[in-house]
Design an enzyme around this catalytic site. Structure first.
Site, PDB file in Angstrom:
ATOM      1  N   LYS A 179      10.389 -15.904  -6.404  1.00  0.00           N
ATOM      2  CA  LYS A 179      10.175 -14.983  -7.504  1.00  0.00           C
ATOM      3  C   LYS A 179      11.492 -14.240  -7.688  1.00  0.00           C
ATOM      4  O   LYS A 179      11.876 -13.406  -6.867  1.00  0.00           O
ATOM      5  CB  LYS A 179       9.029 -14.016  -7.182  1.00  0.00           C
ATOM      6  CG  LYS A 179       8.481 -13.251  -8.401  1.00  0.00           C
ATOM      7  CD  LYS A 179       9.344 -12.081  -8.747  1.00  0.00           C
ATOM      8  CE  LYS A 179       8.748 -11.251  -9.880  1.00  0.00           C
ATOM      9  NZ  LYS A 179       9.682 -10.183 -10.317  1.00  0.00           N
ATOM     10  N   GLY A 236      12.846  -5.427   0.011  1.00  0.00           N
ATOM     11  CA  GLY A 236      12.697  -4.499  -1.103  1.00  0.00           C
ATOM     12  C   GLY A 236      12.165  -3.157  -0.643  1.00  0.00           C
ATOM     13  O   GLY A 236      12.292  -2.775   0.528  1.00  0.00           O
ATOM     14  N   SER A 237      11.535  -2.451  -1.558  1.00  0.00           N
ATOM     15  CA  SER A 237      11.089  -1.087  -1.298  1.00  0.00           C
ATOM     16  C   SER A 237       9.855  -1.049  -0.407  1.00  0.00           C
ATOM     17  O   SER A 237       9.082  -2.016  -0.338  1.00  0.00           O
ATOM     18  CB  SER A 237      10.762  -0.384  -2.614  1.00  0.00           C
ATOM     19  OG  SER A 237       9.598  -0.939  -3.206  1.00  0.00           O
ATOM     20  N   GLY A 240       6.597  -1.263  -2.793  1.00  0.00           N
ATOM     21  CA  GLY A 240       6.326  -2.609  -3.286  1.00  0.00           C
ATOM     22  C   GLY A 240       5.975  -3.571  -2.175  1.00  0.00           C
ATOM     23  O   GLY A 240       5.043  -4.374  -2.299  1.00  0.00           O
ATOM     24  N   GLY A 241       6.699  -3.493  -1.068  1.00  0.00           N
ATOM     25  CA  GLY A 241       6.420  -4.382   0.045  1.00  0.00           C
ATOM     26  C   GLY A 241       5.070  -4.127   0.676  1.00  0.00           C
ATOM     27  O   GLY A 241       4.344  -5.069   1.020  1.00  0.00           O
ATOM     28  N   GLU A 260      11.091  -6.801   4.766  1.00  0.00           N
ATOM     29  CA  GLU A 260      12.104  -5.863   5.225  1.00  0.00           C
ATOM     30  C   GLU A 260      12.093  -4.734   4.205  1.00  0.00           C
ATOM     31  O   GLU A 260      12.448  -4.934   3.049  1.00  0.00           O
ATOM     32  CB  GLU A 260      13.469  -6.560   5.316  1.00  0.00           C
ATOM     33  CG  GLU A 260      14.512  -5.737   6.035  1.00  0.00           C
ATOM     34  CD  GLU A 260      15.374  -4.962   5.063  1.00  0.00           C
ATOM     35  OE1 GLU A 260      15.065  -3.760   4.855  1.00  0.00           O
ATOM     36  OE2 GLU A 260      16.322  -5.522   4.529  1.00  0.00           O
ATOM     37  N   CYS A 297      20.450  -1.877   3.053  1.00  0.00           N
ATOM     38  CA  CYS A 297      19.311  -1.509   3.887  1.00  0.00           C
ATOM     39  C   CYS A 297      19.762  -0.961   5.233  1.00  0.00           C
ATOM     40  O   CYS A 297      18.982  -0.313   5.933  1.00  0.00           O
ATOM     41  CB  CYS A 297      18.374  -2.689   4.069  1.00  0.00           C
ATOM     42  SG  CYS A 297      19.204  -4.223   4.527  1.00  0.00           S
ATOM     43  N   GLU A 386      13.548   7.072   3.522  1.00  0.00           N
ATOM     44  CA  GLU A 386      14.802   6.552   2.980  1.00  0.00           C
ATOM     45  C   GLU A 386      15.027   6.994   1.537  1.00  0.00           C
ATOM     46  O   GLU A 386      14.114   6.979   0.712  1.00  0.00           O
ATOM     47  CB  GLU A 386      14.796   5.016   3.030  1.00  0.00           C
ATOM     48  CG  GLU A 386      16.070   4.381   2.480  1.00  0.00           C
ATOM     49  CD  GLU A 386      15.984   2.870   2.381  1.00  0.00           C
ATOM     50  OE1 GLU A 386      17.033   2.224   2.481  1.00  0.00           O
ATOM     51  OE2 GLU A 386      14.863   2.347   2.193  1.00  0.00           O
TER      52      GLU A 386
END
Length: 501
Positions: A179, A236-237, A240-241, A260, A297, A386
Site C-alpha cells: 500500500k 508509521g504513526s 495509525g499503526g 514500528e 524514527c 513522540e
C-alpha cells in the site's frame, strides 16, 4: 513515464477514483485511487503466486532480489528528481537512501544463499530408546504466505515500495502487496516499475508483487482484513499503526502485525562525560536532533542530564547549536501541522520551560528545545509522547537515583543512548538492566540517527516503539517475521524440502 495506475498481478490498472499528490515543489499529479476490488485482486494474485514463488530455490529468489536492485539503479535519476519534488528531501539524502535500498536487497540475496536463516534442526531417530523410541524429526522455517506492506512517509525508498519489509518478505518466499504512501506516489510507482521489470526478466509469477495506491483509511483496513493476507509490515504513526494492529487482532483468523510506531530515543548524559565534553555532546545532539528536519524514527528527542553547573553549560551549548539550524521543509503538510501541535502541547505542560522556540510556516519547521525537572517529568507521562520533528526535551535530574527512576518509567523505545566516560561506568552498569528492558538498541557515546543494515541490527523494541518486541524491521533478522517453523516426523526424503534432505 508515470501512469498514475496500480500494478496488480503484472498489469497496470486504474481504480474507480483519483487523488492528487501534494508535492513540496511543483504541481500535483493525478493518481488512481484503489478500492476494495483492487485490493482483493492484488491479494488473490499474491496467493496464486505463493505456490510457485515459495517453492523457488534460494538461488533463484536471490537472483530476483538482485535484479530488482539493478532495475532501481537504472531509474536512479528519475527517482531522485521525483522523490525530491514530492518530499522536499535533498538530492544527496535520496541518493544515499537509494543506495541503502539496493544494498539491503543485495544483503538479503546473500543472506538466503546461506541456510542460517532456515534454523535447520534434526533429531535423529532412536528406535532402541527406552521406555519409548524417538522418531526422526527435522525442522525448517517456511514462508507464511502473502504479506501486506505499508510504505512509510519519511523514507520514500528504504522503508517503502521495495524497502526493507518488501525485500525481507520476498527473500523469505512470500509475495507482497504494497500500500503506497500518498506522500510520494510517483516515487512509489517508479520503484514498482523497477520490480515489474525484474519480474519479467526473471520469469517469476507476476502476482509476487503488487502496488495499490490511495488516500484515507479504508484501503489499508481492507488490506489487513483480507483473509488471504498472512502478516503485515508497517512503519508509521502510533495512532495509525495501533488501529491497523487492532484490526489484525480482531480478524476471524488473527495475523501478526509488525508495526514500528515511534520512539523518543532517550539519551542519558552521565556526569563525567558531561563535565569532560558537554559542549561536544551538545553539538552532536543538535545535529542528530535536526537532521532531516527531525523526521527519523530514531530522532533523539529526549535528553536526561543532572542539575548543576555542568548541566547548565550543556543546555546553553545545546541552545546555541540548535539555534544555528534554520527552517527545513517537512515531508507533508499534515506532518508539519502535527509538529506544530506537538510543540504547543509540550510548551503548555506544567513545569516546562522554553529553551529555544521557533516560528513554523506551513510546511517548514524550525527546531524547538524545552527543559523540565525530573519531578515534573515523572508527574506527566504525556511528555514522553513522540513529537515527529526537530523538537527536544531536556530533563534535569537531581541525582542518579532520579535518573534511574525516569529510566524505569519510560515506555518502550527503539534506542537508548549512554554518553559516558570511564568515571561513569558504575552508574552505567546500574542503568543497563533497565535500558535492556526498554529498547531494542543501546548505544554508547554515539547518536541514534543512522541505522546500520546488517546481521546484528535490531530496529524494534517494546511497545509502543513496535508492536512485536521480538522482531526487527532492519537487518537480516527481519526475514524471521515472514517465516514459521515446520517439523517433519518420519518423513520420506522425497517429500522433504531440499535443505532437509
Amino acid at each position: 513515464m508515470l501512469t498514475g495506475k496500480h500494478l496488480i498481478g503484472g498489469e497496470w490498472v486504474s481504480g474507480p477514483g483519483f487523488f492528487r499528490s501534494s508535492p513540496a515543489t511543483g504541481e500535483g499529479a493525478a493518481f488512481s485511487s484503489a478500492s476494495v476490488a483492487e485490493v482483493d485482486r492484488a491479494v488473490k494474485a499474491a496467493e496464486e503466486a505463493f505456490w510457485s514463488y515459495s517453492a523457488l530455490d534460494r538461488a533463484a529468489r536471490a537472483a530476483f532480489l538482485e535484479r530488482i536492485a539493478v532495475e532501481i539503479e537504472a531509474r536512479g535519476a528519475e527517482l531522485t528528481a521525483t522523490g525530491s519534488a514530492e518530499t522536499g528531501l535533498p538530492t544527496a539524502r535520496l541518493e544515499g537512501e537509494r543506495g541503502r535500498t539496493t544494498g539491503q536487497l543485495r544483503l538479503f540475496a546473500a543472506h538466503i544463499r546461506k541456510t542460517d536463516f532456515l534454523d535447520l534442526r534434526h533429531d535423529v531417530a532412536l528406535p532402541d530408546r527406552k521406555p519409548l523410541p524417538r522418531p526422526d524429526i527435522r525442522m525448517i522455517e517456511r514462508p507464511v504466505g502473502p504479506v501486506a506492506v505499508f510504505g512509510a512517509s519519511n523514507f520514500p525508498l528504504a522503508f517503502s515500495t521495495a524497502g526493507g519489509d518488501t525485500a525481507s518478505a520476498l527473500a523469505a518466499g512470500c509475495p507482497v502487496v504494497v500500500k503506497g504512501h500518498p506522500a510520494h506516489p510517483g516515487t512509489g510507482e517508479i520503484v514498482a516499475q523497477a520490480v515489474d521489470a525484474a519480474i519479467r526478466a526473471c520469469g517469476v509469477h507476476p502476482g509476487v508483487f503488487s502496488l495499490v495506491q490511495g488516500v484515507g483509511n479504508d484501503l489499508g483496513a481492507a488490506l489487513v482484513q483480507h483473509p488471504l493476507v498472512t502478516a503485515v509490515g508497517f512503519t508509521g504513526s502510533l495512532g495509525g499503526g495501533r488501529a491497523l494492529f487492532d484490526l489484525c487482532a480482531r480478524r476471524a483468523v488473527p495475523i501478526p502485525f509488525y508495526g514500528e510506531l515511534g520512539s523518543v530515543n532517550p539519551m542519558f548524559l552521565l556526569p563525567a562525560a558531561v563535565a569532560a565534553r558537554g559542549a561536544a555532546i551538545a553539538a552532536g545532539w543538535a545535529g542528530s536532533l535536526t537532521q532531516g528536519a527531525g523526521q527519523f524514527c530514531t530522532n533523539p528527542g529526549l535528553v536526561l542530564v543532572m542539575e548543576g553547573p555542568d548541566g547548565d553549560a550543556f543546555v546553553a551549548a545545546a541552545k546555541e547549536a540548535v539555534a544555528a539550524v534554520g527552517p527545513q521543509v517537512m515531508l507533508t503538510d499534515g506532518i508539519a501541522a502535527a509538529f506544530r501541535q506537538g510543540a504547543e502541547r509540550i510548551a503548555a505542560a506544567k513545569g516546562v520551560r522554553a529553551v529555544l522556540t521557533s516560528t513554523c510556516d506551513r510546511r517548514n519547521a524550525a527546531p524547538y528545545v524545552f527543559e523540565v525537572s525530573g519531578d515534573d517529568w515523572l508527574a506527566d507521562h504525556t511528555l514522553g509522547h513522540e513529537v515527529f520533528g526537530p523538537l527536544g526535551v531536556i530533563v534535569r535530574l537531581r541525582d542518579a537515583a532520579q535518573m534511574i527512576a525516569v529510566a524505569r518509567g519510560l515506555e518502550g523505545q527503539l534506542t537508548c543512548t549512554l554518553q559516558m566516560d570511564e568515571g561513569d561506568t558504575a552508574l552505567a552498569a546500574r542503568l543497563m538492566p533497565v535500558l535492556e528492558r526498554k529498547a531494542g538498541r543501546i548505544l554508547a557515546n554515539g547518536f541514534p540517527t543512522g541505522v546500520e543494515v546488517s546481521e546484528a541490527m535490531v530496529h524494534g523494541g517494546p511497545y509502543p516503539a513496535s508492536t512485536n518486541f521480538g522482531a526487527t524491521s532492519v537487518g537480516t533478522l527481519a526475514i524471521r517475521r515472514w517465516l514459521r517453523p515446520v517439523s517433519y516426523q518420519n518423513m520420506p526424503a522425497a517429500l522433504l524440502p531440499d535443505e532437509l534432505q
